[in-house]
Design an enzyme around this catalytic site. Sequence first.
Site, PDB file in Angstrom:
ATOM      1  N   GLY A 102      -1.527   0.132   2.253  1.00  0.00           N
ATOM      2  CA  GLY A 102      -2.789   0.866   2.131  1.00  0.00           C
ATOM      3  C   GLY A 102      -3.993   0.036   1.726  1.00  0.00           C
ATOM      4  N   HIS A 103      -3.793  -0.875   0.765  1.00  0.00           N
ATOM      5  CA  HIS A 103      -4.970  -1.568   0.203  1.00  0.00           C
ATOM      6  C   HIS A 103      -5.547  -2.637   1.118  1.00  0.00           C
ATOM      7  CE1 HIS A 103      -3.351  -5.514  -1.404  1.00  0.00           C
ATOM      8  NE2 HIS A 103      -2.211  -4.883  -1.200  1.00  0.00           N
TER       9      HIS A 103
ATOM     10  N   THR B 173      10.055   9.743  -6.532  1.00  0.00           N
ATOM     11  CA  THR B 173       9.021  10.757  -6.359  1.00  0.00           C
ATOM     12  C   THR B 173       7.853  10.165  -5.584  1.00  0.00           C
ATOM     13  OG1 THR B 173       9.675  11.802  -8.419  1.00  0.00           O
ATOM     14  CG2 THR B 173       7.458  12.316  -7.615  1.00  0.00           C
TER      15      THR B 173
ATOM     16  N   GLY C   3       3.300  -3.209   0.994  1.00  0.00           N
ATOM     17  CA  GLY C   3       3.787  -4.062   2.072  1.00  0.00           C
ATOM     18  C   GLY C   3       5.021  -4.855   1.663  1.00  0.00           C
TER      19      GLY C   3
ATOM     20  N   GLN D  42      -1.646  -7.119   7.941  1.00  0.00           N
ATOM     21  CA  GLN D  42      -3.025  -7.525   8.245  1.00  0.00           C
ATOM     22  C   GLN D  42      -3.535  -6.895   9.542  1.00  0.00           C
ATOM     23  OE1 GLN D  42      -5.200  -9.275   6.413  1.00  0.00           O
ATOM     24  NE2 GLN D  42      -3.740  -9.721   4.784  1.00  0.00           N
TER      25      GLN D  42
ATOM     26  N   CYS E 165      -1.899 -15.340  -2.526  1.00  0.00           N
ATOM     27  CA  CYS E 165      -0.548 -15.571  -3.032  1.00  0.00           C
ATOM     28  C   CYS E 165      -0.305 -17.056  -3.237  1.00  0.00           C
ATOM     29  CB  CYS E 165       0.476 -15.022  -2.055  1.00  0.00           C
ATOM     30  SG  CYS E 165      -0.049 -13.489  -1.314  1.00  0.00           S
TER      31      CYS E 165
ATOM     32  N   ASN F  67      -1.978 -13.605   7.741  1.00  0.00           N
ATOM     33  CA  ASN F  67      -2.919 -13.282   6.672  1.00  0.00           C
ATOM     34  C   ASN F  67      -3.817 -14.451   6.271  1.00  0.00           C
ATOM     35  OD1 ASN F  67      -0.115 -13.931   5.850  1.00  0.00           O
ATOM     36  ND2 ASN F  67      -1.009 -14.165   3.829  1.00  0.00           N
TER      37      ASN F  67
END
Length: 389
Positions: free
Chosen positions: A198-199, A235, A69, A177, A323, A149
């Site tokens: 993703g997480h 990659t 993100g 979120q 955070c 969040n």
Amino acid sequence: MIYLDNAATTAVAPEVLEAMQAYLREEYGNPSAVYTKAAVSREAVDRARSEIASVIGADPDEIYFTSGGTEADNWALVGCWEANRERGGHLITSGIEHPAVLRTCEYLEQRGAEITYLKPDSEGRIDPSDVKAAIREDTILISVMAANNEIGTIEPIREIGEIAEANGILFHTDAVQAFGHIPLDVRNMKIDALSASGHKFHGPKGVGFLYVRKGVKIRSFLHGGEQERGRRAGTLNVPGIVGMGRAAALADSCMKESSERERMLRDVFISRIEKEIPCVMLNGAREMRLPNNVNFCLRYLEAESALILLDLKGIAASAGSACASGSLNPSHVLLACGRDYEDAFSSLRFTLSGETTREEVDAAVDALKEIAEKLRSRNPDYPNRADAQ
Ligand SMILES: *Cc1c(COP(=O)(O)O)cnc(C)c1O
């Protein structure tokens, strides 16, 4: 262990891990290569791209994979600013954005950008008419998050998107979120760029994406190879992308049931705290709120102390956000909503997942009740202290 910090990160779903395995073992081909082995990886990446695109009503080739993100937010802001400078240097955002947006705005200010930070109301809602009023001749980008969040407030994204479109201004939303948790439609909501990670929806860490509407001018953020149609070098993280695609498809297929369940447990959580613990204030909106977010100010106690005591009881929660905690700064989100320093340092966040049970919610409230009594009994200012009554 009762895990109630799903806004910080989520557990990888078993189906996600299962889908990733082959790409960490035998299918290690670089998707950019020409041989058959590479085609296996390439097809897996394309499948993930389609799975993700369909969740938000985008075309697969509008999805660009990133490292998460933070990179998606940095890219959206820096890339749009650099590509549209001849049109002006003014950006509009909100004061309650994630640091991935706010710190990037500060960086752009150092490079000459002018930024308007909109203030939310006391529930954390950004008023679309404030967005409209902030627009100038030289405004090139509006960036307002889809859901906060810390306090879970859902922002009026469609209204803001319509204002941006009517004024010919790009609209980015940090949907980290929101994605996989509430319905999003980039066409209907007039979104030009959208970040997700993703997480935050039971996928792996270190992978995310930026949706960029076809035709939007944006400069590359990472320079190098020709991956991602020449727009994002490096990659591809094939196992991560495959896992995120699977997680997106899973989240989409069970969003309705999952969010109904979460909302029910969230409301039990909120009403039990309000009924059973004195001197509390709900942070964030009551209705337009993420189904899994509970955030309370518990006056007369320090959130950091409460977190330690909760941890001793096997409960993982958070003060403000991951955070912000660990730092001595109060939450900028709570301050923007009009809370004072003391309230901000007394606020706790609990974020549920689709796996959270009623028993866990009850155990968390029981523990919190006991901890609040204990900490407050030592606070001479607490009006409900037993010896003061
Ligand atoms: C977690 C989060 C981010 C950062 O995403 P990462 O993938 O951890 O870099 C950005 N914005 C919001 C709203 C978040 O919750």
